[in-house]
Design a protein around this motif. Structure first.
Motif, PDB file in Angstrom:
ATOM      1  N   SER A   1      44.572   0.682 -18.118  1.00 45.13           N
ATOM      2  CA  SER A   1      43.529   0.485 -16.672  1.00 45.13           C
ATOM      3  C   SER A   1      43.830   2.023 -16.424  1.00 45.13           C
ATOM      4  N   LEU A   2      44.650   2.577 -16.354  1.00 45.47           N
ATOM      5  CA  LEU A   2      45.204   3.939 -15.386  1.00 45.47           C
ATOM      6  C   LEU A   2      43.353   4.953 -16.464  1.00 45.47           C
TER       7      LEU A   2
ATOM      8  N   PRO B   1      51.288   6.348  -4.344  1.00 40.78           N
ATOM      9  CA  PRO B   1      51.904   6.122  -5.966  1.00 40.78           C
ATOM     10  C   PRO B   1      50.547   5.808  -6.442  1.00 40.78           C
ATOM     11  N   ASN B   2      50.244   5.620  -7.494  1.00 41.81           N
ATOM     12  CA  ASN B   2      49.651   5.263  -8.557  1.00 41.81           C
ATOM     13  C   ASN B   2      50.580   4.274  -9.493  1.00 41.81           C
ATOM     14  N   MET B   3      50.067   3.334  -8.900  1.00 40.78           N
ATOM     15  CA  MET B   3      51.329   2.390 -10.061  1.00 40.78           C
ATOM     16  C   MET B   3      51.495   2.482 -12.016  1.00 40.78           C
ATOM     17  N   LEU B   4      50.088   2.683 -11.898  1.00 39.13           N
ATOM     18  CA  LEU B   4      49.315   2.298 -13.612  1.00 39.13           C
ATOM     19  C   LEU B   4      50.602   3.819 -14.159  1.00 39.13           C
ATOM     20  N   ALA B   5      49.853   4.928 -13.201  1.00 39.39           N
ATOM     21  CA  ALA B   5      50.031   5.873 -13.820  1.00 39.39           C
ATOM     22  C   ALA B   5      51.800   5.995 -14.031  1.00 39.39           C
TER      23      ALA B   5
ATOM     24  N   SER C   1      53.888   3.247 -13.890  1.00 35.89           N
ATOM     25  CA  SER C   1      54.166   2.538 -15.093  1.00 35.89           C
ATOM     26  C   SER C   1      53.858   3.500 -16.539  1.00 35.89           C
TER      27      SER C   1
ATOM     28  N   LYS D   1      50.210  -1.458  -0.484  1.00 34.66           N
ATOM     29  CA  LYS D   1      50.898  -0.963  -1.908  1.00 34.66           C
ATOM     30  C   LYS D   1      50.804  -1.598  -3.142  1.00 34.66           C
TER      31      LYS D   1
ATOM     32  N   LYS E   1      46.395   0.681  -2.641  1.00 34.78           N
ATOM     33  CA  LYS E   1      46.641   2.107  -3.248  1.00 34.78           C
ATOM     34  C   LYS E   1      47.391   1.819  -4.628  1.00 34.78           C
ATOM     35  N   GLY E   2      48.011   1.725  -4.733  1.00 34.94           N
ATOM     36  CA  GLY E   2      49.141   1.753  -6.085  1.00 34.94           C
ATOM     37  C   GLY E   2      48.418   0.849  -7.090  1.00 34.94           C
ATOM     38  N   LYS E   3      47.439   0.303  -6.613  1.00 35.72           N
ATOM     39  CA  LYS E   3      45.965   0.270  -8.228  1.00 35.72           C
ATOM     40  C   LYS E   3      46.346  -0.967  -9.516  1.00 35.72           C
ATOM     41  N   LYS E   4      47.544  -1.792  -8.222  1.00 35.04           N
ATOM     42  CA  LYS E   4      47.616  -2.462  -9.696  1.00 35.04           C
ATOM     43  C   LYS E   4      46.928  -3.947  -9.395  1.00 35.04           C
TER      44      LYS E   4
ATOM     45  N   LEU F   1      48.072  -0.484 -19.625  1.00 35.12           N
ATOM     46  CA  LEU F   1      48.701   0.237 -18.427  1.00 35.12           C
ATOM     47  C   LEU F   1      47.770   1.805 -19.083  1.00 35.12           C
ATOM     48  N   ALA F   2      47.626   1.844 -20.121  1.00 31.98           N
ATOM     49  CA  ALA F   2      47.202   2.897 -19.807  1.00 31.98           C
ATOM     50  C   ALA F   2      45.983   3.094 -20.218  1.00 31.98           C
TER      51      ALA F   2
END
Lengths: 340, 340
Positions: free
Chosen positions: B54-55, A48-52, A54, B115, B118-121, B51-52
DNA sequence: CCTCCCTATGAAACGGCTTTCATTTTTTTG
DNA sequence: CAAAAAAATGAAAGCCGTTTCATAGGGAGG
């Protein structure tokens, strides 16, 4: 082209909602669907995309910490690693990460915090050092944002904090010296604007008073958390005509300087003077003689701070003070003082 | 109810798009509008939701780092703080933060990375230690994700790395000892699976060969980055009938153990044997005698790693090796060896 | 005065996920 | 066996920004 929840949904022949529910173990998804979706997720290597996540959940599962300015870092420096390990160990266990930032210039610690908080990058903040009238604490308090301070605040009662009982620790150390016969005890303190310095000094003073022993202002020297401070303190203290027979030092590194100063002046430890210090960092067992010190549970402080903060974030606890036990480590820098 | 871009837009009587453009200094916004919007942002205390942002931007402006497992932390422990300061200083300057995480168990370092990635953190990852055939490096390489390693890879050439020239450093140290007259030089090494250990050993061996000096396998001892290792090494080395007159030690902490061992066995440094070690941590100036050591520029390594990684993220540089200069620090643990 | 071209701004889609509400399917019950 | 209840799933809105495309207004050029 990372794989998204939609890709999984399409591949599994279900809706995105269903995939989402599978991920979060929603109860009303049939076992077959769950199995099928999970299989597809594996095949596609979906994460899962953690940004989305979050963004929609309104929480980032991330703790924040502001790097101390170099000046104050001195204090933190030597156990920084241990602290961080404690924090990250516990945080990771509960699914949180740790975000570190710093002001670009020396001045904008507050800006860094505001950015983190309002930018939603973190759910809570850990403050590593507590100064008197700490503006950072006030800021966070005003924003009503979850935070925990290592140490304590002299202004706010109802906050989260993890600390040693520094007053008690200093009292214990003082009483330890008294118990082995010392009556003239000096103190090499840290910077006055740090609360930890203040507390240790208080404990020392109280213990002396309770034992009805003499306190002399010239037995107390204030310095930085540098070995140089300890070194310098010695010339003034040892030149007193009525000088202490034992010295409590605020930090091992400083105590190292003390040791060096004493050696240069031709004194032997512990024969001529006893030394005990705080923090029990690596150095303290490497000195000559090895230092008596106070172990303060650094890893545990980090660990506990993490835990407390996360509990605060998730359950709304917002006022709790955890004390980490300290422990006097006896080595060879203290000797009993025989009656004369 | 945090204030969003919409709130600002409404209050300023413009559209969200316009506010967004004001924030990013879009050229085609009139000065008046810009001024008006900025004023409102101030009044409302608006800060963008990262967050937004970054997304939608597909980048988080965050660097990631995996905490070393305790076992390997030993090596990193003592300069961890300095490293991190370097990393964060440079990152903050360019608008990046540092995210720290760790595997929950010892095993899942790789999971933690996956994590994060792929989680884009994070937009890039810093690897603190490089092991031989490091699986973490392979993983990142396969994912084609930006990363920089402190040290180097024995498998991949085209990666980002920041390192000392450890081979050269060890050669320099060896030559230094040779230059002051030593001909029998021993080496107390670190764990063989770390590349830094290997490189330093190589440098040592090469220098000896170049000088046509003897190398004896029994003059080389491998151990951990613990003072105990140094301590233990002494009994074996000093009991040799033809023993070295100088010792190169892989780390100051280990060298401390060496010093302790030698003292216990009744040898004097540098009269009986010369000692020089690597890393130049705090301890090295505190020992008795103060250690000759090799300063390796830890802060600068962190700083450079940060910079390199960010450049890679933003400009796509993906293959560059930066060498941080080392410097021999002369103190009092080495003495010239006179011809006999 | 009309067209054309800028300039300044707005509308709407999108990024990847969660969740409410609605709908379909299945099971239970009288 | 019909009706009601429960279970499983889907559609769509929303989180908060950015950006493409469209549009309105103003000035230049003919």
């Amino acid at each position: 082209m990372p794989v998204t929840i939609k890709d999984v949904a399409k591949e599994a022949g279900v809706s995105p909602s269903t995939v989402s529910r599978v991920i979060s173990n929603h109860p009303r998804i049939s076992p077959q669907t769950t199995a099928k979706v999970k299989k597809i997720m594996d095949e596609l290597g979906y994460h899962p995309n953690m940004l989305a996540k979050s963004l929609v959940m309104q929480k980032s599962k991330t703790l924040g910490i502001i790097l101390p300015r170099p000046a104050e870092e001195l204090f933190v420096n030597l156990f920084f690693s241990e602290f961080i390990r404690g924090i990250v160990a516990q945080a990771s266990r509960i699914g949180y990460d740790l975000l570190m930032t710093s002001g670009v210039t020396q001045m904008d610690e507050a800006d860094a915090i505001t950015k983190l908080v309002k930018g939603k990058k973190v759910d809570g903040i850990i403050i590593l050092t507590s100064r008197k009238k700490d503006p950072v604490i006030k800021l966070l308090q005003e924003m009503k944002f979850p935070f925990v301070v290592i140490g304590r605040s002299d202004e706010f009662e109802n906050i989260l904090s993890v600390d040693n009982d520094n007053i008690k620790a200093a009292t214990d150390v003082t009483n330890y010296l008294i118990s082995i016969g010392h009556k003239r005890i000096g103190f090499v303190s840290g910077p006055a604007h740090l609360i930890v310095s203040q507390d240790r000094l208080t404990g020392y003073t109280e213990a002396l008073k309770a034992a009805q022993l003499e306190t002399k202002p010239e037995w107390i020297v204030e310095g930085e958390f540098l070995q140089e401070s300890g070194y310098l303190a010695m010339s003034s203290i040892m030149s007193l005509e009525n000088r202490p027979s034992a010295l409590i030092v605020t930090d091992d590194l400083v105590a190292y300087g003390v040791l060096r100063g004493l050696t240069e002046l031709g004194y032997k430890v512990p024969e001529d003077i006893s030394i005990i210090s705080f923090n029990n960092i690596t150095i303290s067992e490497l000195t000559n003689p090895p230092l008596n010190s106070v172990e303060i549970g650094i890893y545990q402080m980090g660990y506990t701070a993490s835990q407390l903060l996360i509990r605060s974030i998730e359950d709304g606890v917002d006022s709790k003070r955890e004390l980490i036990p300290h422990r006097i480590i006896t080595r060879q820098s203290c000797a009993p003082l025989l009656e004369k």
